[in-house]
Design an enzyme around this catalytic site. Structure first.
Site: not given
Ligand code: BMP
Length: 214
Positions: A62, A66, A115, A167, A172, A174, A190
């Protein structure tokens, strides 16, 4: 990244030998293995190189800095045989472009919307603009929430034929088939896999669900 199972394993274990064992077991079945801070901080960046023998490795750092720092981070990752990286887009066009340049044709995915419930607090207000940015910089695709198929559908309108990886499947809340039906190209899973008694069986079950519905 091949597009066969449409499943990407998120390998967030923190034990290197466990990671290698699971990768050896299911690497050939999934389309890619996603690794992030949990495994890289516990095992070192070299784990990316080691996992590459089992398939494409997507490095989920992620990246959000800069342009010069983004470039330095991305170069390290690609030096270790990563097939792709996940970057944040809120840092702006110049920062994301630095990753695309460092990738030299390898995959770059820009996070459009996350998510988890907290994504509604800030990032959701900008997800369409972040998806537009992914198109503008010619990224490979975007990350969109597998927990909100209606958002995947909306973001698909923005990104056209860019890839969508989603994801949030399983723990979670989904569903793989809902995310794929809404327009995702791949689902990322995962804990449902690596916490299973038999990760290979969990992968096979997910793949059969995916193929029944897509
Ligand atoms: P799990 O299936 O165990 O919930 O794992 C999901 C994986 O996808 C984790 O590696 C997480 O960091 C990542 N992820 C996510 O869950 N939502 C996002 O919006 C972006 C992610 O990278």
């Amino acid at each position: 990244m091949k597009k066969k199972s449409r499943l990407i394993l998120a390998l967030d274990v923190t034990d290197k030998s466990e990671a290698l064992r699971i990768a050896a077991d299911v690497g050939a079945l999934v389309d890619a293995i996603k690794v992030g801070y949990p495994l890289i901080l516990s095992s070192g960046l070299g784990i990316v190189n080691e996992l590459a023998q089992y398939g494409d490795v997507l490095c989920d750092l992620k990246i959000a800095d800069i342009p010069n720092t983004n470039r330095l981070i991305a170069e390290q990752v690609f030096k270790n045989r990563a097939a792709g990286v996940i970057v944040h887009g809120f840092t702006g066009k110049d920062s994301v472009e630095a990753c695309v340049a460092a990738a030299k044709g390898k995959d770059v995915f820009v996070i459009a919307e996350m998510s988890h419930p907290g994504a509604k607090q800030f990032i959701q207000f900008f997800s369409e603009a972040l998806a537009e940015l992914a198109v503008e910089v010619r990224a490979t695709g975007i990350v969109a929430p597998g927990t909100r198929p209606e958002r995947i559908k909306k973001l698909r309108e923005t990104v056209g034929d860019l890839l969508i990886i989603a994801p949030g499947i399983g723990v979670q809340g989904g569903s793989a088939s809902a995310a794929l039906t809404a327009g995702a190209d791949y689902v990322i899973v995962g804990r449902t896999i690596y916490e299973a008694q038999q990760p290979k069986k969990a992968v096979e079950e997910l793949i059969s669900q995916i193929h029944m519905h897509s």
